[in-house]
Design an enzyme around this catalytic site. Sequence first.
Site, mmCIF file in Angstrom:
data_model
loop_
_atom_site.group_PDB
_atom_site.id
_atom_site.type_symbol
_atom_site.label_atom_id
_atom_site.label_comp_id
_atom_site.label_asym_id
_atom_site.label_seq_id
_atom_site.Cartn_x
_atom_site.Cartn_y
_atom_site.Cartn_z
ATOM 1 N N CYS A 60 46.857 61.136 8.804
ATOM 2 C CA CYS A 60 47.494 60.772 10.073
ATOM 3 C C CYS A 60 47.699 59.264 10.200
ATOM 4 O O CYS A 60 46.728 58.503 10.124
ATOM 5 C CB CYS A 60 46.636 61.291 11.231
ATOM 6 S SG CYS A 60 47.189 60.714 12.856
ATOM 7 N N TRP A 93 42.267 70.601 14.317
ATOM 8 C CA TRP A 93 41.604 69.831 13.264
ATOM 9 C C TRP A 93 40.208 70.391 12.972
ATOM 10 O O TRP A 93 39.421 70.602 13.879
ATOM 11 C CB TRP A 93 41.486 68.365 13.667
ATOM 12 C CG TRP A 93 42.803 67.677 13.845
ATOM 13 C CD1 TRP A 93 43.359 67.260 15.026
ATOM 14 C CD2 TRP A 93 43.739 67.324 12.820
ATOM 15 N NE1 TRP A 93 44.575 66.669 14.799
ATOM 16 C CE2 TRP A 93 44.836 66.692 13.455
ATOM 17 C CE3 TRP A 93 43.748 67.475 11.428
ATOM 18 C CZ2 TRP A 93 45.933 66.216 12.739
ATOM 19 C CZ3 TRP A 93 44.842 67.002 10.718
ATOM 20 C CH2 TRP A 93 45.918 66.373 11.381
ATOM 21 N N ARG A 125 47.855 69.551 22.675
ATOM 22 C CA ARG A 125 47.604 69.457 21.241
ATOM 23 C C ARG A 125 46.462 68.487 20.988
ATOM 24 O O ARG A 125 46.472 67.366 21.484
ATOM 25 C CB ARG A 125 48.894 69.010 20.529
ATOM 26 C CG ARG A 125 48.787 68.892 19.029
ATOM 27 C CD ARG A 125 50.186 68.823 18.401
ATOM 28 N NE ARG A 125 51.007 67.778 18.988
ATOM 29 C CZ ARG A 125 51.055 66.516 18.546
ATOM 30 N NH1 ARG A 125 50.302 66.140 17.527
ATOM 31 N NH2 ARG A 125 51.849 65.628 19.129
ATOM 32 N N VAL A 126 45.476 68.912 20.230
ATOM 33 C CA VAL A 126 44.328 68.068 19.899
ATOM 34 C C VAL A 126 44.762 67.059 18.847
ATOM 35 O O VAL A 126 45.347 67.429 17.823
ATOM 36 C CB VAL A 126 43.156 68.922 19.383
ATOM 37 C CG1 VAL A 126 42.020 68.043 18.888
ATOM 38 C CG2 VAL A 126 42.676 69.860 20.482
ATOM 39 N N THR A 127 44.494 65.778 19.097
ATOM 40 C CA THR A 127 44.989 64.728 18.208
ATOM 41 C C THR A 127 43.864 63.831 17.709
ATOM 42 O O THR A 127 42.794 63.735 18.305
ATOM 43 C CB THR A 127 46.031 63.855 18.934
ATOM 44 O OG1 THR A 127 45.419 63.205 20.064
ATOM 45 C CG2 THR A 127 47.217 64.685 19.407
ATOM 46 N N TYR A 191 59.025 60.763 13.403
ATOM 47 C CA TYR A 191 58.732 62.082 13.976
ATOM 48 C C TYR A 191 59.922 62.592 14.788
ATOM 49 O O TYR A 191 60.197 63.790 14.811
ATOM 50 C CB TYR A 191 57.479 62.020 14.843
ATOM 51 C CG TYR A 191 56.201 61.914 14.053
ATOM 52 C CD1 TYR A 191 55.496 63.052 13.663
ATOM 53 C CD2 TYR A 191 55.693 60.677 13.684
ATOM 54 C CE1 TYR A 191 54.331 62.964 12.926
ATOM 55 C CE2 TYR A 191 54.527 60.574 12.937
ATOM 56 C CZ TYR A 191 53.848 61.720 12.567
ATOM 57 O OH TYR A 191 52.698 61.617 11.823
#
Length: 321
Positions: A60, A93, A125-127, A191
């Site tokens: 990432c 994740w 969304r988990v980031t 993106y």
Amino acid sequence: MARAQFSAETSDGGAFVRQPNRFTGRVTPHSTSPPGGGPDAQDRWPLEPGRYRLIWCRACPWAHRALIVRNLLGLRDAISLGTVDPIRDERGWRFTLDQDGFDPVLGIGFLSEAYLATDPDFTGRVTVPALVDTVTGRVVTNDYPQLTLDLSTEWRRLHAPDAPDLYPVQLRPEMDALMAEIHTDVNNGVYRCGFATSQQAYDEAYRTLFARLDALSERLSGRRYLMGDTITEADVRLFTTLVRFDVAYHGHFKCNRSKLTEMPVLWAYARDLFQTPGFGETVDFDHIKRHYYATHREINPTGIVPLGPDLHGWTTPHGRD
């Protein structure tokens, strides 16, 4: 219209619109909380070495910049590090790189567990990156732009004696404006190309991306780094996109007017940073390729990860001394 990789972050016109950062707490010596305490009324957590854990993914770019800044400032001992698997499934994740699939400090198998411990109603969304408090198991922040700036400013008393000044006071107005342009057009711009679901949205993002890269090439043709003779956070932020450009964004995200290796100034600049201590050794091209090509199934349904490109050029002389 094509199916979106993230439907909740796609506009009616097919443009990718990144979700806001949910957790925006800050670790600072100005917190009024006692040692070991939680956030104060202004969501400020006490500055304590060894208390907080940085969760990142090698693939990432947003998390990568946090790791580089942490390392450059000499904060390895002050902030521990947890690494998630490059493959993110529907559960988010995962800590499958650790023994038994659990982070050894936080004791969780998925980063989402820390998110839900902080906000049980979280549905986004988990980031990564996420800075997690090891005392409570709560997420302090996933606000990646502010996190790295805070490492330079709020964490100063824990810096190594020879730590660089990545966010010089006198340069901040110009740096802030430049980093905002880089974020919109380049960091997030790739993106916006890759996650576009309409031709119009893609075309706009593509043109904006390469116009900005051309402008940055012009800027760097007369100076070694973005702000002059020394590395700043602006360079860190641009580097983490450039180092992923040919292995992921050029093909996978259709950013294919030019490869990085075909943009002479940016290619030399990126190699210069890659060969600088604190940069190249943090890059994992295998994780980068496996994440992008195997995770974004709406873009790459087969999940096939390309064998190329040839990466040997990263260690060739850059000529920018």
